[in-house]
Design an enzyme around this catalytic site. Structure first.
Site, PDB file in Angstrom:
ATOM      1  N   TYR A 304       0.827  -1.208   0.000  1.00  0.00           N
ATOM      2  CA  TYR A 304       0.000   0.000   0.000  1.00  0.00           C
ATOM      3  C   TYR A 304       0.862   1.260   0.000  1.00  0.00           C
ATOM      4  CZ  TYR A 304      -3.431  -3.390   1.780  1.00  0.00           C
ATOM      5  OH  TYR A 304      -4.239  -4.484   1.953  1.00  0.00           O
ATOM      6  N   GLU A 381     -18.444  -0.373  22.393  1.00  0.00           N
ATOM      7  CA  GLU A 381     -19.537  -0.327  21.422  1.00  0.00           C
ATOM      8  C   GLU A 381     -20.322   0.977  21.474  1.00  0.00           C
ATOM      9  OE1 GLU A 381     -20.763  -4.996  20.840  1.00  0.00           O
ATOM     10  OE2 GLU A 381     -21.515  -3.957  22.626  1.00  0.00           O
TER      11      GLU A 381
END
Length: 417
Positions: A304, A381
């Site tokens: 990348y 979360e």
């Protein structure tokens, strides 16, 4: 949505928080690695049902591309979420922990759930959008170059017009407080390439090394020489990071093997350093091999490029975060990160930004909590709703239409997996 593009988004995102948690846990319990993610793709497609999106799936990979059309013509904005997991055996002890030898240890399950949530928020407010949103659900970020494959299959042209901006979110299990967004303009994440070196000698008896050509000490010296070469051949203000993470040789302690193989990851932040690293590190290995009378095959595997955030896009992120969460919700990254991302493929083509979101679990110290890629990595979360809201707001801010339009109540419920 009235007044500002961000108005109402955060409240709406809080309303779907429980749905996002359920989707995240469904994905977390059944992680998939690489480019082929059939169960993940199926869960994403279910979560997007009923939103009026133009959906296509990948031909050579389990990608999902969804185009959301605004009420009026305008530019296109791309939002990306990666979906793949890692080949890590989970040791978190969570009730929904994976048990198949893979793990969402980098938080891609959160990214996917947040992007799905953003689709619902934007669909709910599409009457205020003058333009289109491309939702890029991408497999294969973890070393499989999924972004490249999706670009090859035309994700940047999915709406019929090239996006004017692209944004991606990435959660972190440590290092920053939960709920804090951060970014920086310019080089933000390193380019990454793999160096594989095979050292070939002549095998023999471990009791008589003089009658063989032992590749093991030569390979060991190469590993050390690579570190020394970095400190002597590169400017410290254009850093290079070299780490050998795999080394294999031999079958038994009294047998000199014929070959030794090691694999090294190389991180750089400029095209110049990247090109020099390929040349200089190979020279170091060949020089050590010559000194030991063995041969070295050096293979460079480009992966990348550097992730370069567009400064204007980063300004948009900072302004949008402040509107949604207040000034304390955003901080500028003080320096680039040595991790790498194939989202670099996208921002090489169009202006955009990779944004980080702290997700250290409550009660844990961000400085010492298990980091991404750890088998113990856990994520808060509670960031799911805020992440979905920011995704949606970044698109809405560039497509916002002040023409009055009807409101159709709260966002639709997500179909349960």
């Amino acid at each position: 949505m009235t007044g500002r593009p961000t108005d109402g988004l955060l409240d709406d995102a809080r309303g779907i928080q429980d749905d996002l948690v359920r989707l995240r846990r469904t994905l977390h319990a059944r992680p998939e690695v690489g480019l082929d993610l059939p169960h993940t793709q199926e869960a994403v497609l279910r979560s997007l049902e009923g939103l009026g999106l133009e959906i296509t799936t990948g031909r050579g990979l389990s990608s999902v591309t969804a185009v959301l059309r605004g009420a009026r013509p305008g530019p296109t904005v791309l939002l990306r979420g990666d979906m793949d997991a890692l080949p890590v055996t989970e040791r978190t002890g969570l009730d929904f922990a994976a048990d198949n030898g893979a793990m969402h240890a980098c938080g891609h399950d959160l990214h996917t759930a947040m992007l799905s949530g953003a689709a619902r928020l934007l669909a709910h407010h599409r009457d205020r959008l003058a333009g289109d949103v491309v939702l890029m659900f991408q497999p294969g970020e973890e070393g499989y170059d999924g972004a490249h494959h999706m670009l090859e299959e035309g994700v940047l042209d999915a709406s019929g017009a090239r996006p004017v901006a692209a944004y991606a979110l990435h959660v972190t299990a440590s290092g920053r407080p939960s709920g804090r967004f951060s970014a920086r303009g310019g080089p933000t994440m390193a380019a990454v390439d793999n160096l594989t070196v095979t050292v070939r000698g002549a095998g023999g008896h471990g009791a008589m090394p003089h009658s063989a050509k032992d590749p093991v000490p030569a390979a060991c010296e190469m590993v050390v020489a690579l570190q020394t070469r970095v400190t002597r051949a590169f400017d410290v203000f254009d850093p290079v990071v070299v780490t050998t993470g795999s080394f294999h040789a031999g079958t038994q302690n009294n047998i000199i093997p014929e070959t030794a193989v090691f694999e090294t990851t190389v991180r750089t932040f400029s095209p110049e350093a990247r090109a020099r690293a390929e040349r200089t590190l190979a020279e170091a290995c060949h020089g050590v091999a010559a000194a030991h009378g063995v041969e070295a095959e050096v293979r460079w595997h480009p992966l990348y490029p550097v992730t370069v955030n567009d400064p204007g896009s980063v300004d948009t992120v900072a302004r949008t975060v402040a509107e949604l969460f207040g000034e304390d919700g955003y901080e500028t990254l003080p320096r680039p990160m040595t991790g790498s991302e194939d989202f670099s493929r996208v921002v090489d083509e169009i202006p955009g930004a990779m944004v980080f979101l702290g997700a250290t679990v409550p009660g844990a110290d961000p400085a010492s909590a298990p980091d991404n890629h750890s088998p113990l990595a856990d994520f808060d979360e509670s960031v799911l709703g805020p992440g979905a809201a920011l995704y949606a707001a970044l698109a809405a801010g560039q497509l916002y239409d002040t023409t009055p339009g009807p409101s159709d109540g709260p966002p639709p419920r997500m179909r349960r997996s």
